[in-house]
Design a protein around this motif. Sequence first.
Motif, short mmCIF file in Angstrom:
data_model
loop_
_atom_site.label_atom_id
_atom_site.label_comp_id
_atom_site.label_asym_id
_atom_site.label_seq_id
_atom_site.Cartn_x
_atom_site.Cartn_y
_atom_site.Cartn_z
N GLN A 43 -3.22 -11.58 -25.97
CA GLN A 43 -2.25 -10.60 -25.48
C GLN A 43 -1.50 -11.14 -24.27
O GLN A 43 -0.29 -10.98 -24.15
CB GLN A 43 -2.94 -9.28 -25.12
CG GLN A 43 -1.99 -8.19 -24.63
CD GLN A 43 -0.99 -7.78 -25.70
OE1 GLN A 43 -1.36 -7.46 -26.81
NE2 GLN A 43 0.30 -7.83 -25.36
N PHE A 44 -2.22 -11.78 -23.37
CA PHE A 44 -1.60 -12.34 -22.17
C PHE A 44 -0.53 -13.36 -22.55
O PHE A 44 0.60 -13.31 -22.05
CB PHE A 44 -2.66 -12.97 -21.27
CG PHE A 44 -2.11 -13.58 -20.02
CD1 PHE A 44 -1.64 -12.79 -18.99
CD2 PHE A 44 -2.07 -14.96 -19.87
CE1 PHE A 44 -1.12 -13.35 -17.82
CE2 PHE A 44 -1.56 -15.54 -18.72
CZ PHE A 44 -1.08 -14.72 -17.70
N ASP A 47 2.53 -11.77 -23.99
CA ASP A 47 3.36 -11.18 -22.94
C ASP A 47 4.14 -12.25 -22.17
O ASP A 47 5.29 -12.02 -21.77
CB ASP A 47 2.50 -10.34 -21.99
CG ASP A 47 1.95 -9.09 -22.66
OD1 ASP A 47 2.55 -8.61 -23.64
OD2 ASP A 47 0.89 -8.59 -22.21
N SER A 70 1.29 -8.17 -17.81
CA SER A 70 0.48 -7.92 -19.00
C SER A 70 -0.61 -6.90 -18.71
O SER A 70 -1.23 -6.93 -17.65
CB SER A 70 -0.16 -9.23 -19.46
OG SER A 70 -1.01 -9.01 -20.55
N LYS A 71 -0.86 -6.05 -19.68
CA LYS A 71 -1.95 -5.08 -19.54
C LYS A 71 -3.32 -5.76 -19.63
O LYS A 71 -4.33 -5.17 -19.29
CB LYS A 71 -1.83 -3.99 -20.60
CG LYS A 71 -1.98 -4.47 -22.02
CD LYS A 71 -1.75 -3.35 -23.01
CE LYS A 71 -1.73 -3.90 -24.43
NZ LYS A 71 -1.28 -2.92 -25.38
N SER A 72 -3.35 -7.02 -20.05
CA SER A 72 -4.62 -7.74 -20.14
C SER A 72 -5.09 -8.28 -18.79
O SER A 72 -6.21 -8.76 -18.66
CB SER A 72 -4.49 -8.89 -21.14
OG SER A 72 -3.60 -9.87 -20.65
N CYS A 104 -0.12 -14.41 -13.06
CA CYS A 104 -1.01 -13.48 -13.77
C CYS A 104 -0.94 -12.15 -13.01
O CYS A 104 -1.57 -12.00 -11.97
CB CYS A 104 -2.41 -14.08 -13.74
SG CYS A 104 -3.70 -13.07 -14.42
N ASP A 107 0.76 -5.18 -15.69
CA ASP A 107 2.02 -4.53 -16.04
C ASP A 107 2.12 -3.11 -15.47
O ASP A 107 3.07 -2.40 -15.75
CB ASP A 107 2.25 -4.51 -17.55
CG ASP A 107 1.30 -3.61 -18.30
OD1 ASP A 107 0.31 -3.13 -17.70
OD2 ASP A 107 1.54 -3.38 -19.49
#
Length: 151
Positions: A43-44, A47, A70-72, A104, A107
């Motif tokens: 996922q990262f 994104d 990212s939500k990760s 990093c 989000d």
Amino acid sequence: MELRKILDEKIIRIGLDVKSKDDALKEMGDMLYQNGYINDTDQFIKDIYLREEEGATGIGNNVAIPHGKSKSVTKIGIAIATLKEGIEWETLDGDKVNIIFLFCVSDDMNSNRDHLVLLSRVAGKLADDDLLLKIKTAQSACDIVTYLGGE
């Protein structure tokens, strides 16, 4: 937000041996995952590529600053890699990349300011050619933290 508080030797690699942008992002994503910065590498990276579609993150001088929210992300950080050999990357000057600063950042709305502050701080430091040469020739992650950590 002080850069020295964000820098972590565990997510810095000297002489990373990769052949492509994909390989570099995967290796650096794995490094972030293994050190608790993200909870989903796929996922990262997805994104990051979404952000890459908006424009080149190769800023010239053999440096790339890929980033994406990212939500990760579980903890803010900057993975840094100097590469054994330059790799193809979409850059402003058309040259290969041999230093990558992978941002990093979560989000969530609270992280927008952190993201911009970090980008600004790193970009300001990368404008210093002498500092950039020190980073390119650094022998250890500790050296890079020392070079970048001085505010």
